[in-house]
Enzyme design. Structure first.
Site, PDB file in Angstrom:
ATOM      1  CG  ASP A 214     -15.864 -16.241 -29.350  1.00  0.00           C
ATOM      2  OD1 ASP A 214     -15.685 -17.461 -29.351  1.00  0.00           O
ATOM      3  OD2 ASP A 214     -15.098 -15.440 -29.934  1.00  0.00           O
TER       4      ASP A 214
ATOM      5  CG  ASP B 265     -14.320 -11.887 -32.280  1.00  0.00           C
ATOM      6  OD1 ASP B 265     -14.690 -13.071 -32.108  1.00  0.00           O
ATOM      7  OD2 ASP B 265     -13.121 -11.548 -32.341  1.00  0.00           O
TER       8      ASP B 265
ATOM      9  CB  CYS C  36     -46.984  16.716 -37.217  1.00  0.00           C
ATOM     10  SG  CYS C  36     -47.776  18.297 -36.891  1.00  0.00           S
TER      11      CYS C  36
ATOM     12  CG  ASP D  52     -18.689 -15.955 -32.243  1.00  0.00           C
ATOM     13  OD1 ASP D  52     -18.683 -17.061 -31.674  1.00  0.00           O
ATOM     14  OD2 ASP D  52     -17.727 -15.171 -32.229  1.00  0.00           O
TER      15      ASP D  52
ATOM     16  CB  CYS E 117     -48.025  17.650 -32.311  1.00  0.00           C
ATOM     17  SG  CYS E 117     -49.221  17.512 -33.654  1.00  0.00           S
TER      18      CYS E 117
END
Length: 625
Positions: A426, A513, A16, A517, A13
């Site tokens: 980009d 990428d 816990c 960037d 639970c």
């Protein structure tokens, strides 16, 4: 500092989970501990120089939880064994429950008088507590010894009180209550049914949770178990764990590549990399090309030199990212965790208040009703549904994203994606396919225009930023249906645009990428990198697309919105459940002349139903298109 996801058995639970987190966080050398309750694991960041995994294991063992750190212990086998034990207890408990209900109502053994029926019911209830419910008592005792509490505490208190009061009434009820003009009652059926319904609820939860972890298991299933090692002209099958960097391996048609490496054979092989890229067409590989663990050889036998092995492969890194993301905390979950930490003590306090209120209002005559109402409050106010509301939805959402080749690094990113209303993107390598011939300009990716249309249909503004010349940027912008674009910009200019949009009140995502960037990616509210980009971009990004298909961005945003909607639905119903049911269990309707309240037996059934319903609502995300 080292970060590691470790399986923890015994958590049932939200209480816990809070106890495990608090215990680990209190240890010297542990920086953070984040429990993934549905995944039965904890993400720990710790200093290896100050604390070992064995010390963490001992600390959790003291409060009744098992941290699986040994490599030779199969977590799935242990979970399956635990599930079978739970299944057996549920069957036995239902047999006891049916017997108690039948005997208690006088439908069977009619030759027995009331006292004899009570004594038989007491024996059955005692057997049920000893076999099916013993775990609740041992767990509650451990929690008490360390000053904590969880759902087991509530179950142990409610069933223990019901059983002891019923036992007292069986032998001394008539003399004690009769002398006061009252009729004694027994609640053996309640003590048995509480345990039966709680165990049944847990069994249903376990079955449902197995589905939430399906994405991780499917990724792990891509890892081969053995490899064909070529040495001195002979081929020997060895376990994947025995492969060393530099080994020469052979992979045959229909088999999966065992580790990351480089092709050494001269012949061409065709490899299905869809699990990495989402592209269904098999790719031709030849001498010198890189091959990745988990990808499938469709045609041709290839030889390769092993390079990245074990946890260093791209597949292992994907699994690690998904595991850590599923175990991370969304901002809303931190609030829920704080509530769960104090919820059980508050429930116990409410139960005591309920008992005292009935006694003070009705006097000694109402003592049986006071105890009955207090037990109902203890049972129905379990915080399980509240604790499962957020992590189950996050597990399914992040797993669903992984199936679509979208790696989301943490829960915060998944939650923030839904708020994105502006994207800076980009050009080269992200929106276009670069051309090796520098006189030639690049071409737009086939799905780029559709992807931009999908994003704009979601109400998102697109801003194209490129360091390229105007005569190259403008045509690409037109083809991609992007009206906002700028050319000949520096990396700082991309970051500045992100800051400007943020200052205007926008939630901005950056898609890129390359190294140029990375500054803008770090500045954005949500950073999205292309899986075939540079390592720097992927390290900075919160979301990585393992495919070149830009439509995945719109899908990630849509999935984020649906996941957060599921979390809100779960939290709403979990909260409403407690707000409505606790007063009904306490007997508030009596104050308005309504002679009705939720009994302990039905309280346990409703509590189990609330937890299961939250998990099932989260599982709906698995079936969204």
């Amino acid at each position: 500092m080292e970060k590691k996801t470790i399986a923890v058995l015994g958590m049932m639970c939200a209480g816990c989970a809070a106890n495990v987190e608090r215990r680990l966080a209190s240890l010297k050398g542990v920086a953070t501990a984040s429990v993934n309750l549905p995944g039965r694991s904890v993400l720990v960041e710790f200093d290896k120089e100050q604390i070992t995994l064995e010390q963490m294991q001992q600390a959790l063992s003291a409060i009744g939880y098992d941290m699986v750190i040994e490599e030779d212990r199969n977590v799935e086998a242990l979970e399956h064994q635990s599930y079978c034990t739970l299944q057996r207890k549920v069957v036995v408990s239902w047999c006891f429950a049916i017997a108690v209900m039948a005997i208690g109502m006088g439908g069977m053994l009619t030759n027995l008088d009331a006292d004899s029926r009570n004594q038989v019911c007491m024996i059955i209830a005692a057997l049920n507590l000893a076999y099916c419910g013993w775990g609740f008592y041992t767990s509650a005792l451990r929690q008490l010894m360390h000053g904590t509490a969880n759902m087991d505490t509530l179950v142990a208190l409610s069933t223990g009180i019901s059983f002891l009061l019923s036992t007292f009434n069986t032998f001394w009820g008539d003399s004690f209550w009769g002398s006061r003009g009252l009729v004694s009652h027994t609640y053996f059926d309640a003590s048995v049914m509480i345990i039966t319904f709680v165990l049944t609820g847990r069994l249903l939860e376990e079955r449902a949770k197995q589905s939430t972890a399906g994405s991780i298991r499917s990724l792990m299933g891509l890892q081969p178990k053995t490899a064909h090692c070529v040495s001195d002209g002979t081929t020997v099958d060895i376990p994947i764990s025995a492969v060393q960097s530099g080994d020469l391996l052979e992979v045959r048609p229909g088999e999966k590549v065992p580790v990351d490496g480089t092709m050494t054979s001269e012949s061409v092989a065709r490899i299905d990399e869809s699990m990495m890229t989402g592209e269904a067409v098999a790719i031709a590989k030849q001498h010198g090309d890189r091959v990745l663990a988990g990808t499938l050889v469709k045609e041709g036998t290839l030889q390769m030199q092993a390079e990245a092995i074990g946890q260093k492969t791209v597949l292992s890194n994907m699994i690690r990212i998904v595991q850590e993301a599923q175990g991370s905390k969304a901002p809303v979950q931190r609030v829920v965790d704080r509530v769960a930490l104090v919820f059980v003590p508050v429930v116990v306090a409410l139960s005591v208040v309920t008992c005292l209120s009935w006694y003070l209002i009705g006097g000694p005559d109402c003592l049986p009703q006071a105890i009955f109402s207090a037990v109902s409050v203890l049972v129905i106010a379990c915080p399980c549904a509240m604790g499962l509301a957020t992590p189950t939805a996050l597990m399914v959402g992040i797993g669903k994203a992984a199936e679509q080749n979208i790696l989301i690094k943490d829960a915060t990113a998944l939650e923030q994606l839904r708020q994105v209303d502006a994207i800076v993107i980009d050009k080269t390598g992200t929106l276009t396919i670069p051309c090796p011939d520098l006189p030639q300009g690049e071409t737009l990716k086939p799905d780029a225009a559709e992807a931009m249309d999908m994003l704009q249909a979601q109400g998102i503004d697109i801003h194209l930023m490129s360091g390229d010349r105007e005569d190259r940027v403008a045509p690409i912008a037109r083809q991609a249906h992007i009206s906002h674009y700028r050319s000949q910009v520096l990396p700082q200019d991309k970051a500045n645009l992100v800051k400007t949009l943020q200052a205007e009140g926008h939630h901005v995502a950056m898609v890129g990428d390359g190294i140029n960037d990375s500054q803008a990616l770090a500045t954005a509210d949500v950073s999205i990198a292309m899986g075939r980009g540079t390592d720097v971009a992927m390290d900075v990004a919160q979301v990585t697309l393992m495919t070149t298909d830009l439509r995945r961005i719109a899908e990630a945003i849509r999935l984020s919105r649906r996941t957060v909607a599921a979390i809100r639905q779960n939290l709403f119903w979990a909260f409403v459940y407690n707000v409505v049911c606790i007063p009904l269990a306490a007997g508030i309707p009596y104050a308005f002349g309504v002679n009705w309240q939720i009994t302990p037996m039905w309280a346990s059934a409703l509590m189990a139903f609330s937890s299961v319903s939250v998990v099932l609502n989260s599982l709906r995300l698995k079936f969204t298109k």
